[in-house]
Design a protein around this motif. Structure first.
Motif, PDB file in Angstrom:
ATOM      1  N   ARG A 116      -9.691  -3.547  16.803  1.00 23.07           N
ATOM      2  CA  ARG A 116     -10.875  -3.888  16.263  1.00 23.07           C
ATOM      3  C   ARG A 116     -10.042  -3.774  15.212  1.00 23.07           C
ATOM      4  O   ARG A 116      -9.639  -2.492  14.241  1.00 23.07           O
ATOM      5  N   PRO A 142     -14.927  -1.839  -3.287  1.00 23.51           N
ATOM      6  CA  PRO A 142     -14.816  -1.983  -1.916  1.00 23.51           C
ATOM      7  C   PRO A 142     -12.666  -2.039  -1.765  1.00 23.51           C
ATOM      8  O   PRO A 142     -12.307  -2.076  -0.899  1.00 23.51           O
ATOM      9  N   GLU A 143     -12.770  -3.229  -2.626  1.00 23.74           N
ATOM     10  CA  GLU A 143     -10.762  -2.999  -2.767  1.00 23.74           C
ATOM     11  C   GLU A 143     -10.304  -1.828  -3.075  1.00 23.74           C
ATOM     12  O   GLU A 143      -8.865  -0.586  -2.562  1.00 23.74           O
ATOM     13  N   PHE A 196     -19.598   2.360  -1.438  1.00 22.48           N
ATOM     14  CA  PHE A 196     -18.304   1.865  -2.011  1.00 22.48           C
ATOM     15  C   PHE A 196     -18.142   1.329  -3.604  1.00 22.48           C
ATOM     16  O   PHE A 196     -18.263   0.051  -3.143  1.00 22.48           O
ATOM     17  N   MET A 223     -22.448   6.139   3.627  1.00 21.27           N
ATOM     18  CA  MET A 223     -21.263   5.774   2.361  1.00 21.27           C
ATOM     19  C   MET A 223     -21.742   4.389   1.749  1.00 21.27           C
ATOM     20  O   MET A 223     -21.896   3.914   1.997  1.00 21.27           O
ATOM     21  N   ASP A 274      -5.663   0.379  13.109  1.00 20.39           N
ATOM     22  CA  ASP A 274      -7.054  -0.185  14.313  1.00 20.39           C
ATOM     23  C   ASP A 274      -7.243   1.368  14.931  1.00 20.39           C
ATOM     24  O   ASP A 274      -6.427   1.883  15.462  1.00 20.39           O
ATOM     25  N   ALA A 275      -8.507   1.717  14.985  1.00 20.05           N
ATOM     26  CA  ALA A 275      -8.858   3.369  15.477  1.00 20.05           C
ATOM     27  C   ALA A 275      -8.054   3.058  16.853  1.00 20.05           C
ATOM     28  O   ALA A 275      -7.935   4.448  17.417  1.00 20.05           O
ATOM     29  N   ALA A 325     -14.385  -0.227   9.703  1.00 22.02           N
ATOM     30  CA  ALA A 325     -15.666   1.235   9.683  1.00 22.02           C
ATOM     31  C   ALA A 325     -15.211   1.642   7.848  1.00 22.02           C
ATOM     32  O   ALA A 325     -13.859   1.024   7.490  1.00 22.02           O
ATOM     33  N   PRO A 326     -15.990   2.143   7.405  1.00 21.09           N
ATOM     34  CA  PRO A 326     -17.595   2.307   8.033  1.00 21.09           C
ATOM     35  C   PRO A 326     -18.327   1.661   7.118  1.00 21.09           C
ATOM     36  O   PRO A 326     -17.759   0.340   7.039  1.00 21.09           O
ATOM     37  N   ARG A 327     -19.389   1.547   7.605  1.00 22.64           N
ATOM     38  CA  ARG A 327     -20.731   0.152   7.598  1.00 22.64           C
ATOM     39  C   ARG A 327     -20.562  -0.174   6.227  1.00 22.64           C
ATOM     40  O   ARG A 327     -20.502  -2.035   6.969  1.00 22.64           O
ATOM     41  N   ALA A 328     -20.267   0.091   5.682  1.00 17.68           N
ATOM     42  CA  ALA A 328     -20.598   0.511   3.787  1.00 17.68           C
ATOM     43  C   ALA A 328     -19.437  -0.612   3.496  1.00 17.68           C
ATOM     44  O   ALA A 328     -19.613  -1.962   2.555  1.00 17.68           O
ATOM     45  N   LEU A 329     -18.724  -0.413   4.076  1.00 20.33           N
ATOM     46  CA  LEU A 329     -16.775  -1.104   3.530  1.00 20.33           C
ATOM     47  C   LEU A 329     -17.075  -2.701   4.995  1.00 20.33           C
ATOM     48  O   LEU A 329     -16.794  -4.015   4.187  1.00 20.33           O
ATOM     49  N   GLN A 359       0.839  -1.179  -0.006  1.00 24.14           N
ATOM     50  CA  GLN A 359      -0.648  -0.180  -0.025  1.00 24.14           C
ATOM     51  C   GLN A 359       0.886   1.317   0.115  1.00 24.14           C
ATOM     52  O   GLN A 359       2.382   1.077   0.758  1.00 24.14           O
ATOM     53  N   GLY A 403      -5.868  -4.608  -1.844  1.00 26.61           N
ATOM     54  CA  GLY A 403      -6.969  -4.590  -1.622  1.00 26.61           C
ATOM     55  C   GLY A 403      -7.524  -4.674  -0.190  1.00 26.61           C
ATOM     56  O   GLY A 403      -6.629  -4.663   0.536  1.00 26.61           O
ATOM     57  N   SER A 404      -9.455  -4.825   0.139  1.00 29.77           N
ATOM     58  CA  SER A 404      -9.290  -4.749   1.015  1.00 29.77           C
ATOM     59  C   SER A 404      -9.825  -6.542   1.511  1.00 29.77           C
ATOM     60  O   SER A 404     -10.356  -7.275   0.792  1.00 29.77           O
ATOM     61  N   GLN A 438      -6.941   4.398   5.362  1.00 30.23           N
ATOM     62  CA  GLN A 438      -7.095   3.117   6.087  1.00 30.23           C
ATOM     63  C   GLN A 438      -6.823   3.358   7.222  1.00 30.23           C
ATOM     64  O   GLN A 438      -8.207   3.028   7.789  1.00 30.23           O
ATOM     65  N   MET A 440     -12.231  -4.186   6.366  1.00 29.10           N
ATOM     66  CA  MET A 440     -12.264  -3.250   7.146  1.00 29.10           C
ATOM     67  C   MET A 440     -13.518  -3.386   8.665  1.00 29.10           C
ATOM     68  O   MET A 440     -14.609  -3.508   8.241  1.00 29.10           O
ATOM     69  N   SER A 444      -8.181  -3.175  11.507  1.00 31.03           N
ATOM     70  CA  SER A 444      -8.191  -3.661   9.529  1.00 31.03           C
ATOM     71  C   SER A 444      -7.507  -4.027   9.259  1.00 31.03           C
ATOM     72  O   SER A 444      -5.924  -3.368   9.231  1.00 31.03           O
ATOM     73  N   LEU A 445      -7.921  -4.873   7.847  1.00 33.00           N
ATOM     74  CA  LEU A 445      -6.407  -5.622   6.996  1.00 33.00           C
ATOM     75  C   LEU A 445      -6.627  -5.093   5.896  1.00 33.00           C
ATOM     76  O   LEU A 445      -8.060  -5.391   5.244  1.00 33.00           O
ATOM     77  N   ARG A 446      -6.122  -4.929   5.196  1.00 27.06           N
ATOM     78  CA  ARG A 446      -6.349  -4.532   3.564  1.00 27.06           C
ATOM     79  C   ARG A 446      -4.456  -5.110   3.313  1.00 27.06           C
ATOM     80  O   ARG A 446      -3.049  -4.514   4.040  1.00 27.06           O
ATOM     81  N   MET A 500     -10.686   5.803   7.910  1.00 30.28           N
ATOM     82  CA  MET A 500     -11.669   5.276   7.599  1.00 30.28           C
ATOM     83  C   MET A 500     -11.752   4.131   8.538  1.00 30.28           C
ATOM     84  O   MET A 500     -13.257   4.538   9.614  1.00 30.28           O
ATOM     85  N   ASP A 501     -11.134   4.207   9.431  1.00 30.06           N
ATOM     86  CA  ASP A 501     -11.630   3.782  11.209  1.00 30.06           C
ATOM     87  C   ASP A 501     -12.032   3.964  12.195  1.00 30.06           C
ATOM     88  O   ASP A 501     -13.018   3.529  12.857  1.00 30.06           O
ATOM     89  N   LEU A 543     -14.506   6.210  10.771  1.00 28.69           N
ATOM     90  CA  LEU A 543     -15.567   6.246  10.297  1.00 28.69           C
ATOM     91  C   LEU A 543     -16.608   5.519  10.939  1.00 28.69           C
ATOM     92  O   LEU A 543     -17.530   5.127  10.087  1.00 28.69           O
TER      93      LEU A 543
END
Lengths: 179, 444
Positions: free
Chosen positions: B379, A49-50, A46, A44, B423-424, B393-397, A21, B387-388, A29, B391, B381-383, A32-33, A35
């Motif tokens: 909590r 999503p990638e 996407f 929101m 991590d937040a 957050a946010p909810r949609a992701l 990345q 790509g993802s 990234q 995640m 999040s990994l990418r 986003m955490d 949010l």
């Protein structure tokens, strides 16, 4: 006989080619955490999503002049983030003093007051604020700003008309009423 | 790489001993052969140091523009004989006033190739290998071959990429992968030189918030109350161009695009009675051109090359780690230690290697990351670069990536891949390089 070593080397080569990345992506990234607890007025989505650098945001104000509407924005972030601000565009044609008919948004933190310490959360809050407190002093749609300054009640009626997809001052607007 | 042979052919003989006339290095060798009170504690005076400088040390010069020309000249004249130079640009007529390795006949040719050929003609024994292309074309293997990397770049993006690459390729298990980066930059009468030692000093990304913001004007001003010629040009490029041409992006190197912007801005200036919109101002505003001053480049390049020389020879202590030069009011420099930011997304990124089982689901692995005393996440999040994975957050992701939780690591990753974990609850990010320990074959 299979040349194991060549295969191993090729596999190692393939791993090296795996992209890492970029600094901008890592920063997004992290943004986003933060949010995780957006108000229910914000949504929101996407398309891919990638890809965290391109997404859509909707704002459904639950108070103020723009209550009842749902407003969509596209965000695009490039490799210069957070040195430069994200690019934000309103997808609909709306009647707003700080958003022009092409969807350009006049929000100070998206242009002259952007700083790398700001993040996506700040931009989202800023956009939401534009719908609660449209600002006649920084107009991008001059007619709408003048309207607001001269007669707040008339401006409210015009906003309501425009949100229904009606016409204001010979200009027709997109229907933005939340379903 | 394809062009290097062509360049060698018209250059001077390149054997290391070539052209070493008596007394050629008379000013240089005393510094390296004698001890001194100000030398770095690691300094060993003698032929070994001279030999390293002249026979082994391999330096990469990134950028062959205003700073790059100065840097190549300085290094070649300081005894470095294995230089590489990389630049994607071609020579423009406007470069000729200060980029002194280029001549009018070179306009349109590769900066890297012309600069390399010039140095080799002029400095016998120095071999310069050019690469005409982007820094992004090259991988870790390429950058690993150098002892020092020195940058004379003009863009924030290229610097960030170079910085992240030098830091990313450092592997704490093999100290030789640590490559010092010397970065120079100029803007008019001001400049800066700094030394970046990956994971030891602050990095370019740590100081991103110190940069002057790119000049932007409030959209409302450019839309309604323009007062400056720049406002008219911004109006043409930011508002009118997308309105008229939609998704077609402006190509700032296309004269037709610039002409359109210039004419559009001129018309607007006329309407508002503003004078001063010219073609060159238009070019300056849309390309964000900053006036380049030859003497500033010379000063900054000299400071940077001193650092490369010190890195290669240990003959004196290094710049620690940031020197700012302000030439607007006389000559003023300020040197300070810029501190690394613990939450820097590039160098503050803690790095771990982890052995995983390819049959674990992503959820299994995340649970282990949360429990492991080594990571202690809440909590995550990994990418990956492609790509993802998951995640929070946010909810949609979160919804879009939730199905990955039940997939195996073997399906989602390949052995050796780097995963960015945020991590937040943590200010820093984490880069975990995974290695599959058991077979990733699936029972099919």
């Amino acid at each position: 006989m299979i040349k194991i070593w060549t295969m191993k080397k090729e596999a190692a080569e393939a791993d090296k080619k795996k992209p890492k990345q970029s600094a901008a992506q890592i920063r997004v990234q992290k943004d986003m955490d933060e949010l995780s607890d957006l108000p229910k007025t914000i949504d929101m989505s996407f398309p891919n999503p990638e890809d965290l650098l391109h997404f859509e945001l909707s704002i459904t104000p639950d108070e103020g002049i723009y209550m009842g509407g749902r407003f969509f924005f596209t965000f695009s972030i490039d490799a210069s983030y957070p040195h430069k601000a994200p690019r934000v565009q309103c997808k609909q044609k709306i009647y707003h003093p700080n958003i022009d008919l092409e969807g350009n948004v006049c929000l100070n933190i998206l242009r002259e007051d952007w700083k790398p310490v700001l993040n996506l959360h700040a931009v989202i809050v800023g956009l939401q604020f534009l719908f609660l407190e449209p600002n006649a002093d920084d107009p991008l749609n001059k007619e709408a700003a003048q309207d607001l300054r001269e007669n707040r009640e008339r401006f409210k009626m015009h906003v309501a008309e425009s949100m229904r997809g009606g016409r204001v001052n010979h200009e027709s607007f997109d229907c933005v009423l939340a379903a | 790489m394809t062009t290097s042979t062509a360049v060698h052919s018209d250059a001077a003989p390149v054997s290391t001993a070539a052209g070493d006339w008596p007394g050629r290095w008379a000013r240089l060798t005393p510094v390296l052969r004698r001890p001194g009170p100000f030398a770095h504690p690691q300094f060993t005076p003698g032929d070994e140091t001279v030999d390293f400088l002249m026979k082994q040390c391999k330096v990469l010069v990134v950028g062959a523009g205003g700073l790059g020309c100065e840097i190549l000249k300085n290094l070649a004249l300081s005894g470095f004989r294995d230089l590489h130079v990389i630049d994607m640009d071609t020579i423009d007529v406007s470069n000729l006033n200060r980029q002194f390795l280029f001549r009018p006949a070179d306009v349109g040719k590769s900066k890297a190739e012309v600069a390399a050929a010039f140095i080799m003609r002029r400095v016998p024994g120095c071999v310069v290998t050019p690469y005409f292309g982007k820094i992004q074309d090259k991988d870790y293997d390429y950058y690993q071959q150098f002892n020092v990397i020195i940058c004379g770049l003009d863009s924030v993006e290229a610097r960030r990429w170079m910085n992240a690459t030098v830091i990313g390729m450092f592997d704490s298990d093999s100290p030789e992968t640590l490559k010092p980066l010397v970065d120079g930059g100029t803007e008019g009468f001001q400049g800066q030189a700094r030394v970046i030692l990956p994971t030891m000093t602050s990095c370019y990304e740590c100081s991103l918030d110190m940069l002057t913001r790119p000049t932007t004007y409030p959209v409302c001003t450019i839309a309604n109350t323009p007062r400056l010629p720049e406002h008219c040009i911004e109006w043409a490029s930011v508002l009118e161009w997308p309105r008229v041409f939609g998704d077609d992006k402006i190509d700032t190197d296309n004269p037709a695009h610039l002409q359109w912007l210039f004419e559009t801005a001129s018309n607007r200036a006329e309407q508002f009675n503003i004078s001063g919109v010219t073609y060159s101002l238009t070019q300056g505003v849309v390309k964000n051109i900053i006036p380049a001053i030859a003497s500033t480049n010379a000063i900054i390049a000299a400071a940077c090359c001193n650092e490369v020389f010190k890195l290669a020879t240990s003959s004196a202590s290094l710049l620690n780690n940031y020197m700012m030069f302000t030439g607007t009011d006389g000559i003023y420099t300020h040197t300070f230690e810029h501190e690394a930011r613990s939450d820097c997304p590039v160098c503050g990124q803690a790095r771990l290697k982890m052995s995983v089982n390819a049959m674990w689901t992503l959820e299994d692995w995340i649970d282990r990351l949360i429990e492991s005393p080594e990571t202690q996440l809440k909590r995550p999040s990994l990418r990956t670069g492609s790509g993802s994975l998951y995640m929070q957050a946010p909810r949609a992701l979160e919804q879009a990536t939730r199905p990955n939780l039940q997939r195996t690591l073997g399906e989602l990753l390949s052995s050796g891949e780097a995963v960015t974990v945020t991590d937040a609850t943590l200010p820093i990010s984490l880069e975990i390089t995974v290695t599959f320990v058991e077979t990733s074959e699936k029972t099919e």
